[in-house]
Design a protein around this motif. Structure first.
Motif, short mmCIF file in Angstrom:
data_model
loop_
_atom_site.label_atom_id
_atom_site.label_comp_id
_atom_site.label_asym_id
_atom_site.label_seq_id
_atom_site.Cartn_x
_atom_site.Cartn_y
_atom_site.Cartn_z
N LEU A 144 54.18 -1.22 72.74
CA LEU A 144 54.66 -2.59 72.58
C LEU A 144 56.16 -2.59 72.79
O LEU A 144 56.90 -1.93 72.05
CB LEU A 144 54.31 -3.14 71.19
CG LEU A 144 54.81 -4.55 70.88
CD1 LEU A 144 54.18 -5.58 71.82
CD2 LEU A 144 54.52 -4.91 69.42
N MET A 145 56.62 -3.34 73.80
CA MET A 145 58.04 -3.37 74.15
C MET A 145 58.54 -4.80 74.16
O MET A 145 57.94 -5.67 74.81
CB MET A 145 58.26 -2.74 75.53
CG MET A 145 57.88 -1.28 75.63
SD MET A 145 57.81 -0.68 77.36
CE MET A 145 56.20 -1.34 77.86
N LEU A 146 59.62 -5.07 73.46
CA LEU A 146 60.26 -6.38 73.47
C LEU A 146 61.47 -6.31 74.39
O LEU A 146 62.36 -5.49 74.20
CB LEU A 146 60.71 -6.79 72.07
CG LEU A 146 59.66 -6.75 70.94
CD1 LEU A 146 60.26 -7.31 69.65
CD2 LEU A 146 58.40 -7.50 71.32
N GLN A 147 61.47 -7.16 75.42
CA GLN A 147 62.55 -7.26 76.42
C GLN A 147 63.15 -5.90 76.78
O GLN A 147 64.37 -5.70 76.67
CB GLN A 147 63.63 -8.22 75.93
CG GLN A 147 64.30 -7.84 74.60
CD GLN A 147 65.21 -8.93 74.08
OE1 GLN A 147 64.89 -9.57 73.10
NE2 GLN A 147 66.35 -9.12 74.71
N PRO A 148 62.33 -4.95 77.21
CA PRO A 148 62.86 -3.62 77.52
C PRO A 148 63.60 -3.59 78.85
O PRO A 148 63.35 -4.40 79.74
CB PRO A 148 61.59 -2.77 77.62
CG PRO A 148 60.57 -3.73 78.16
CD PRO A 148 60.89 -5.06 77.50
N GLN A 149 64.53 -2.66 78.97
CA GLN A 149 65.07 -2.33 80.28
C GLN A 149 64.14 -1.30 80.93
O GLN A 149 63.58 -0.45 80.25
CB GLN A 149 66.49 -1.76 80.19
CG GLN A 149 67.54 -2.78 79.83
CD GLN A 149 67.66 -3.00 78.33
OE1 GLN A 149 67.83 -2.03 77.57
NE2 GLN A 149 67.56 -4.24 77.89
#
Length: 310
Positions: A144-149
């Motif tokens: 689960l990634m929130l606004q990842p680069q």
């Protein structure tokens, strides 16, 4: 999220930075292990249940967002009976450090992740990058990634001018390009605000068969802080770990933003900027009827005053 009775509820909010670091180390040593990785990174493992959350967080982020100044994984130990492996960084490092590479190499060699029924990697922003990049060491994990680069390699993301100084970090060697590293994941989710242009561009690089990309319009560029303020994060983590995070469930959870002033202010600003006065009126009437909202009351009065003078 199922309720879980646990006595694991450390509160480190009263400690100085050095005392805080010492307390985290002792918790790891008593409950699992603590692993320093130079002056910039550390890992704290707390063993409990057969679901493991591997979270990536900066120390300053923990201090700013957690009332108890504890990693996100600790909440899941106390609330859901999970085990927690917290990777900590001093500042935003994207966890690009050979010592971190070696740490995950060792976990993989030891079969550490095989001991758990479910493994969930989690992070936001630079830490979201790390969650995706290091998930390759636990094939079959969920992410689960929130606004990842996706990367800061200028050959790929030269359009992202937010982290110009950080482009000097090596994003081309091991664990380098996060979207490639999630190929071994069972499933991954990327959550982003499509109106945050650079976040949306990074999100597009994660377009993969095993990745679901969920939009959170008008939530801005600090999703982790807003999701924590709305108490959405535990539910999101549980749904991801249990493979229940669907578009319908995410949409229903996101309805909580209807009572979140920062979201409402961003929405009103956009409506005004677009000249959509009638929609701005409807929004203000709705918010004023439900909440104490002086800004929306003033804006509604301005709209009505303009109508009267027309």
């Amino acid at each position: 999220m199922e309720s879980h009775q646990s006595t694991f509820a450390p509160d480190l909010s009263h400690l100085s930075r050095s005392e805080w670091l010492g307390a985290l180390r002792r918790i790891g040593e008593e409950q699992g292990f603590a692993e320093p990785m130079g002056k910039t990174h550390a890992a704290i493992f707390v063993e409990d249940g057969d679901t493991l959350i591997v979270s990536f967080e900066s120390m300053s982020g923990i201090e700013a967002l957690s009332e108890t100044r504890t990693p996100i994984g600790f909440d899941m130990v106390g609330g859901a009976g999970w085990s927690s492996l917290s990777l900590l960084s001093h500042g935003d490092t994207w966890f690009r450090d050979p010592r971190v590479y070696a740490f995950f190499d060792q976990l993989q060699d030891d079969g550490f992740f095989d001991e758990f029924e479910t493994v969930l990697f989690y992070g936001a922003g630079p830490c979201g990058y790390a969650a995706g990049a290091y998930s390759v060491t636990a094939p079959g994990a969920r992410v689960l990634m929130l606004q990842p680069q996706a990367t800061l390699d200028p050959r790929v993301a030269e359009w992202d001018d937010r982290f110009a100084e950080e482009r000097r970090r090596d994003f081309t060697s091991r664990y380098g390009f996060a979207p490639e590293m999630i190929d071994a994941a069972d499933k991954a989710w990327v959550i982003y605000d499509p109106r945050e242009r650079l976040d949306a561009m990074h999100s597009a690089l994660f377009e993969k068969p095993n990745v679901a990309r969920y939009r959170a319009p008008f939530m801005g560029g600090a999703l982790q802080a807003d999701f924590r303020a709305l108490d959405l994060l535990p539910g999101l983590l549980s749904a991801a770990a249990e493979d229940r995070l669907s578009p319908a469930l995410f949409a229903s959870m996101l309805r909580a933003r209807r009572d979140h002033p920062p979201y409402l202010r961003r929405l009103l600003h956009r409506l005004d900027a677009d000249g959509r006065t009638e929609l701005a009126r409807i929004l203000c009437e709705n918010v004023v009827a439900r909440m104490h909202a002086p800004r929306f009351r003033r804006r509604l009065a301005q709209i009505e005053s303009t109508d009267d003078s027309a």
